[in-house]
Motif scaffolding. Structure first.
Motif, PDB file in Angstrom:
ATOM      1  N   CYS A 173      51.396  28.351  28.026  1.00 48.58           N
ATOM      2  CA  CYS A 173      52.251  29.463  27.579  1.00 48.58           C
ATOM      3  C   CYS A 173      52.137  30.652  28.532  1.00 48.58           C
ATOM      4  O   CYS A 173      53.127  31.340  28.818  1.00 48.58           O
ATOM      5  N   GLY A 174      50.924  30.920  29.016  1.00 47.42           N
ATOM      6  CA  GLY A 174      50.754  32.001  29.984  1.00 47.42           C
ATOM      7  C   GLY A 174      51.491  31.734  31.276  1.00 47.42           C
ATOM      8  O   GLY A 174      52.106  32.642  31.859  1.00 47.42           O
ATOM      9  N   SER A 218      46.400  28.060  41.172  1.00 45.07           N
ATOM     10  CA  SER A 218      47.820  28.384  41.332  1.00 45.07           C
ATOM     11  C   SER A 218      48.112  29.801  40.864  1.00 45.07           C
ATOM     12  O   SER A 218      48.867  30.545  41.513  1.00 45.07           O
ATOM     13  N   VAL A 219      47.516  30.198  39.748  1.00 44.44           N
ATOM     14  CA  VAL A 219      47.698  31.559  39.251  1.00 44.44           C
ATOM     15  C   VAL A 219      47.118  32.575  40.238  1.00 44.44           C
ATOM     16  O   VAL A 219      47.699  33.638  40.472  1.00 44.44           O
ATOM     17  N   PRO A 264      41.490  41.463  34.616  1.00 45.18           N
ATOM     18  CA  PRO A 264      41.744  40.987  33.246  1.00 45.18           C
ATOM     19  C   PRO A 264      41.464  39.500  33.052  1.00 45.18           C
ATOM     20  O   PRO A 264      41.060  39.083  31.949  1.00 45.18           O
ATOM     21  N   ILE A 265      41.655  38.691  34.080  1.00 47.40           N
ATOM     22  CA  ILE A 265      41.359  37.266  33.952  1.00 47.40           C
ATOM     23  C   ILE A 265      39.875  37.070  33.667  1.00 47.40           C
ATOM     24  O   ILE A 265      39.493  36.314  32.764  1.00 47.40           O
ATOM     25  N   SER A 266      39.021  37.759  34.416  1.00 47.70           N
ATOM     26  CA  SER A 266      37.578  37.635  34.210  1.00 47.70           C
ATOM     27  C   SER A 266      37.160  38.155  32.842  1.00 47.70           C
ATOM     28  O   SER A 266      36.379  37.516  32.130  1.00 47.70           O
ATOM     29  N   VAL A 267      37.684  39.319  32.454  1.00 43.12           N
ATOM     30  CA  VAL A 267      37.275  39.937  31.196  1.00 43.12           C
ATOM     31  C   VAL A 267      37.703  39.084  30.003  1.00 43.12           C
ATOM     32  O   VAL A 267      36.902  38.788  29.103  1.00 43.12           O
ATOM     33  N   THR A 300      47.250  35.756  28.051  1.00 38.08           N
ATOM     34  CA  THR A 300      47.511  34.482  27.370  1.00 38.08           C
ATOM     35  C   THR A 300      46.871  33.325  28.123  1.00 38.08           C
ATOM     36  O   THR A 300      46.211  32.460  27.535  1.00 38.08           O
ATOM     37  N   PHE A 301      47.065  33.305  29.433  1.00 37.66           N
ATOM     38  CA  PHE A 301      46.483  32.241  30.247  1.00 37.66           C
ATOM     39  C   PHE A 301      44.957  32.232  30.138  1.00 37.66           C
ATOM     40  O   PHE A 301      44.330  31.175  30.027  1.00 37.66           O
ATOM     41  N   SER A 302      44.347  33.408  30.156  1.00 37.85           N
ATOM     42  CA  SER A 302      42.889  33.507  30.154  1.00 37.85           C
ATOM     43  C   SER A 302      42.281  33.114  28.817  1.00 37.85           C
ATOM     44  O   SER A 302      41.164  32.588  28.774  1.00 37.85           O
TER      45      SER A 302
END
Length: 494
Positions: free
Chosen positions: A360-361, A299-300, A325-328, A384-386
């Motif tokens: 929260c993310g 979804s993100v 940024p999600i991967s890192v 936050t999500f990651s």
């Protein structure tokens, strides 16, 4: 009498067999297995950016466009259980190598497809071999690292590479489409698979015991058929709506087949899915957490793809880089923070906390507006999500294979992959359907309507994450002894 009064010597306890020594090439094996995991998840998203040029060249109708992704995910998710049991029967290394060869051939056929129908067929074959790879790879990681500490680090790297694959697919898809054309989004798998195939020659031999007897064919038909029909129904809901007869029929039919599959497993001599794997409340919590996280992750991805390009006006390549940024953060959290906290707090706390942090993310994403800036608004939400994603996935992957007999490691890893695949399919379908319907009813500009649809739709995976956190905290709670047993233990204390 004297003879009977003689004290008897305590029974001799056989010396405990030393645990197998770790193989010196186990980390090399992790590199190869991680590369394969990255490749199969990369392939689920890499064609997204290439869709416009692909559709134009193959003269594909708009109604057929979803099948570029659906044909892959339906075969992948539907055949995972069977692939896991095949790996336990035939040997995981052998199945892993066969999966690499088949995936490379299917990728080449997909990249050279002259028609849309040929592309759909090749993508389905890709999904079938991806199921063999996914089921055997995680099992090989779990059995190659007998030391619990090393296993945690290995699974952290393995899971982080898989999570990075889905995000990097968008980046790589933009680069390849812009520089070489859409066909290279599929042909790129060929050299990756060949490198992994060469590396597999130096992997340590899998010495885990194999499952005896025949594969439960009836169970395979019911289980794989149920998952396939369920994933198909969810994928069709994006275009036809949840109330469409074809969608409702597929969902009800898939559910019925899965119920029949569960009944069959309690009666089969060698079940495809041993019932003991799903009777454990802690393992059920792992499956719920895995499905919820995959639902939220896809979804993100959909939210970010359209927000960056439609609302902020970024190019496809720039939007792909926005996923980095999600991967890192996911990789850093899993390998640096998660491996240190998991032994201290355990899977229950890590999964529950990770689900809440990821929620929260998502909540931060609901606050985005048309003028929100990426560095100050989008990036903190993704970080936050990651963080929650990295910590949770490490606990999920570790708990999914721990305490499982070595001969059942393949099916155990296939179960968690199946739940994630189904959760991702349901999540993306729900997200797209809600976002489209809310945007259509919104009075305003197209840009504002798109943003409003996505900010409303993201509340659904947000709610699922919170519900999964409550269920995980409850189901994964360690069993307590009865009060009488506790008091008896205290009286028998030292």
């Amino acid at each position: 009498m004297a003879e009977s009064a003689r004290p008897t010597s305590p029974p001799r306890i056989p010396a405990q067999q030393p645990s197998p020594l770790p193989h010196p090439r186990r980390w090399w094996a992790l590199c190869v297995l991680g590369l394969a995991q990255l490749m199969i998840l990369l392939d689920s998203t890499i064609v997204s950016v290439a869709m416009p040029s692909l559709q134009a060249e193959l003269r594909m109708a708009d109604g057929d466009r979803p099948w570029v992704v659906t044909s892959y995910t339906v075969a992948f998710g539907g055949l995972l259980l069977l692939a896991g049991r095949i790996a336990d029967h035939a040997g995981r290394t052998r199945v892993f190598v066969s999966g690499l060869v088949g995936f490379a051939v299917a990728s080449a056929a997909a990249g050279a497809s002259p028609t849309a129908q040929a592309l759909f067929a090749a993508r389905a074959v890709q999904g079938a071999f991806a199921a063999l790879l996914a089921a055997s790879a995680l099992a090989l990681v779990a059995t190659s690292f007998p030391d619990p500490g090393e296993r945690r680090r290995a699974i952290a790297v393995f899971g982080a590479l898989g999570g990075a694959g889905a995000s990097l697919g968008v980046v790589l898809g933009g680069l390849l489409t812009q520089g070489f054309g859409w066909r290279w989004c599929l042909l790129v798998n060929v050299p990756i698979a060949l490198v992994a195939l060469l590396g597999a020659a130096w992997m340590p031999r899998d010495r885990s015991p194999r499952v005896d007897g025949r594969i439960d064919v009836s169970g395979a038909v019911l289980g794989c058929g149920g998952l396939t029909v369920l994933v198909y129904g969810c994928s069709r809901a994006e275009a036809d709506g949840w109330a469409a007869p074809s969608v409702l029929g597929a969902l009800l039919g898939g559910a019925a087949l899965l119920v029949a599959f569960g009944v069959r497993q309690t009666r089969a001599a060698v079940p495809l899915l041993p019932p003991t794997l799903v009777r454990d409340r802690g393992r059920v919590a792992v499956l719920l957490a895995g499905g919820a996280l995959m639902m939220s992750q896809l979804s993100v991805s959909l939210f970010l793809t359209y927000y960056l390009q439609t609302v902020l006006g970024w190019s496809a390549l720039a939007a792909g880089l926005g996923f980095l940024p999600i991967s890192v953060v996911t990789t850093a959290t899993a390998t640096q923070l998660g491996t240190r906290l998991l032994p201290r707090f355990g899977p229950r706390v890590m999964m529950t906390a990770g689900l809440c942090i990821s929620a929260c993310g998502l909540f931060q994403l609901t606050l985005l507006g048309p003028d929100s800036a990426y560095p100050t608004s989008v990036l903190p939400a993704l970080a936050t999500f990651s963080v929650g994603l990295g910590g949770s996935f490490l606990a999920i992957m570790n708990a999914a294979t721990s305490g499982v007999p070595a001969q059942d490691a393949g099916i155990a890893s296939a179960v968690v992959n199946s739940v994630q695949q189904v959760g991702g399919s349901i999540g993306s379908a729900v997200f797209n359907t809600v976002a489209a319907s809310v945007a259509a009813a919104f009075h305003g500009s197209t840009r504002a309507a798109t943003l409003h649809g996505f900010t409303v739709a993201v509340r659904y995976p947000l709610g699922v994450l919170l519900l999964a956190a409550v269920a995980t905290a409850t189901l994964a709670r360690p069993q307590r002894r009865a009060p009488d047993a506790v008091r008896a233990g205290e009286r028998m204390g030292p």
